[in-house]
Design an enzyme around this catalytic site. Structure first.
Site, PDB file in Angstrom:
ATOM      1  N   ASP A  84     -27.586 -41.044  -5.714  1.00 50.00           N
ATOM      2  CA  ASP A  84     -28.511 -39.942  -5.407  1.00 50.00           C
ATOM      3  C   ASP A  84     -29.193 -39.502  -6.712  1.00 50.00           C
ATOM      4  O   ASP A  84     -28.516 -39.271  -7.725  1.00 50.00           O
ATOM      5  CB  ASP A  84     -27.677 -38.793  -4.816  1.00 50.00           C
ATOM      6  CG  ASP A  84     -28.509 -37.745  -4.121  1.00 50.00           C
ATOM      7  OD1 ASP A  84     -29.655 -38.048  -3.733  1.00 50.00           O
ATOM      8  OD2 ASP A  84     -27.994 -36.621  -3.951  1.00 50.00           O
ATOM      9  N   GLY A 209     -32.252 -31.696   0.639  1.00 49.36           N
ATOM     10  CA  GLY A 209     -31.996 -30.266   0.806  1.00 49.36           C
ATOM     11  C   GLY A 209     -31.732 -29.874   2.243  1.00 49.36           C
ATOM     12  O   GLY A 209     -32.244 -28.866   2.737  1.00 49.36           O
ATOM     13  N   THR A 211     -29.265 -28.531   3.670  1.00 49.01           N
ATOM     14  CA  THR A 211     -28.604 -27.235   3.870  1.00 49.01           C
ATOM     15  C   THR A 211     -29.645 -26.136   4.061  1.00 49.01           C
ATOM     16  O   THR A 211     -30.551 -26.002   3.235  1.00 49.01           O
ATOM     17  CB  THR A 211     -27.723 -26.899   2.642  1.00 49.01           C
ATOM     18  OG1 THR A 211     -26.770 -27.936   2.480  1.00 49.01           O
ATOM     19  CG2 THR A 211     -27.030 -25.548   2.801  1.00 49.01           C
ATOM     20  N   VAL A 231     -27.524 -34.065   3.132  1.00 53.12           N
ATOM     21  CA  VAL A 231     -26.794 -32.807   3.304  1.00 53.12           C
ATOM     22  C   VAL A 231     -25.624 -32.780   2.319  1.00 53.12           C
ATOM     23  O   VAL A 231     -24.841 -33.722   2.262  1.00 53.12           O
ATOM     24  CB  VAL A 231     -26.226 -32.695   4.744  1.00 53.12           C
ATOM     25  CG1 VAL A 231     -25.520 -31.368   4.931  1.00 53.12           C
ATOM     26  CG2 VAL A 231     -27.331 -32.861   5.786  1.00 53.12           C
TER      27      VAL A 231
HETATM   28  P1  13P Z   1     -28.332 -29.734  -0.009  1.00 52.04           P
HETATM   29  O1  13P Z   1     -27.266 -29.633  -1.043  1.00 52.04           O
HETATM   30  O2  13P Z   1     -29.321 -28.618  -0.072  1.00 52.04           O
HETATM   31  O3  13P Z   1     -27.782 -29.930   1.359  1.00 52.04           O
HETATM   32  O4  13P Z   1     -29.192 -31.046  -0.372  1.00 52.04           O
HETATM   33  C1  13P Z   1     -28.550 -32.273  -0.546  1.00 52.04           C
HETATM   34  C2  13P Z   1     -29.453 -33.275  -1.134  1.00 52.04           C
HETATM   35  O5  13P Z   1     -30.649 -33.252  -0.931  1.00 52.04           O
HETATM   36  C3  13P Z   1     -28.859 -34.328  -1.958  1.00 52.04           C
HETATM   37  O6  13P Z   1     -29.827 -35.107  -2.589  1.00 52.04           O
END
Ligand code: 13P
Length: 287
Positions: A84, A209, A211, A231
């Site tokens: 990531d 993002g 969340t 997530v």
């Molecule tokens: P959140 O932590 O806001 O869920 O986003 C995760 C993300 O986009 C990881 O790259």
């Protein structure tokens, strides 16, 4: 066996569902996400951030934990092990050398030409090895593992089209209003822009993002070409809250087995991952 994201995302894109990327944090977290995916017959992407690489003692250690856990748990749904927000060509190359089946190169803070050049070079290297590549344009606000961006900057549609056409990247994280971490308010996603970009690039879009984005907005994003949703924070938060409650309810002196504390903290995480897989429509897609 680990697989790249190519087939799983193209299938999701064609059938209008999304595959969740759930970031892993430790051995138990890995096992929890894998077990839910297997129970629901869902493809899954295990996301690994820079902070997790340090915490889990390096790329090789993470790779070996994941493949051994898959063997032990007899996982036969498609699983991608994905870096990531790789911050450089070298970081992505190292993940591929360690056996990751997918990488993200996040050149979104670089000048466009540099982002394009590095992404292109990386796609050539990765695709020769059967590894998928995610690219990013625009700015996702919020903070993740020490990477902080205070402002949302929408991805530019013309740049998105050029980047995808010239690099052959597998999927694109086009920043359109989502934020990493816990939201202070309701996320305002640029759906008109999402639809426009999806039509131009014709590859699966990635929503970072996850969340704090409402179920309706997630479903709408999926209907407009989003086939991967990341997530992380909501799961980390659910674990912390659950462990806090364990200590409050039982009292620290009654708690003497860290394995039980960790696993009980993961129960709400498993529930949330299950909810997400059902919402995204990936449950039941691994036949
Ligand atoms: P959140 O932590 O806001 O869920 O986003 C995760 C993300 O986009 C990881 O790259």
């Amino acid at each position: 066996m680990l697989v790249s994201m190519e087939n799983m995302l193209n299938r999701a894109f064609a059938r209008q569902y999304a595959v969740g990327q759930f970031n892993i944090n430790n051995l138990e977290w890995t096992g929890t996400v894998l077990k839910v995916a297997q129970q629901l017959r869902s493809p899954v992407i295990l996301g690994v951030s820079g902070g997790t690489i340090k915490h889990m003692l390096g790329l090789k250690c993470i790779h070996d934990i994941v493949v051994n856990a898959m063997e032990f748990l007899e996982i036969d749904v498609p699983v991608a092990l994905h870096l990531d927000h790789g911050q450089s060509y070298e970081a992505c190359e190292a993940a591929i050398k360690a056996g990751f089946s997918s990488v993200m190169f996040d050149g979104s803070q670089m000048p466009f030409a540099e982002n394009l050049a590095i992404t292109k070079r990386l796609v050539t290297y990765a695709h020769r090895r059967g590894v998928s590549v995610e690219a990013e344009l625009g700015t996702i606000a919020g903070s993740e593992d020490g990477i902080v961006n205070s402002h949302v900057i929408y991805a530019d549609p013309a740049e998105c089209q050029k980047l995808v056409e010239e690099t052959g990247v597998d999927c694109l994280a086009a920043a359109l209003g989502s934020t990493h971490g816990l939201y202070k308010g309701k996320a305002k996603l640029g759906f008109a822009e999402m639809q426009h970009i999806a039509q131009l690039v014709k590859v699966p879009l990635v929503l970072h993002g996850g969340t704090g984005i409402s179920d309706e907005d997630m479903k709408k994003a999926i209907s407009l070409g989003t086939a991967k949703i990341n997530v992380n924070t909501e799961n980390m938060y659910a674990w912390c809250l659950s462990v806090k409650e364990q200590f409050e309810q039982q009292g620290a002196h009654d708690i003497n087995d860290p394995r039980k504390v960790i696993m009980k903290g993961l129960q709400p995480v498993a529930e949330r991952v299950e909810e997400r897989m059902r919402l995204f429509g990936s449950a039941g897609q691994s036949l």
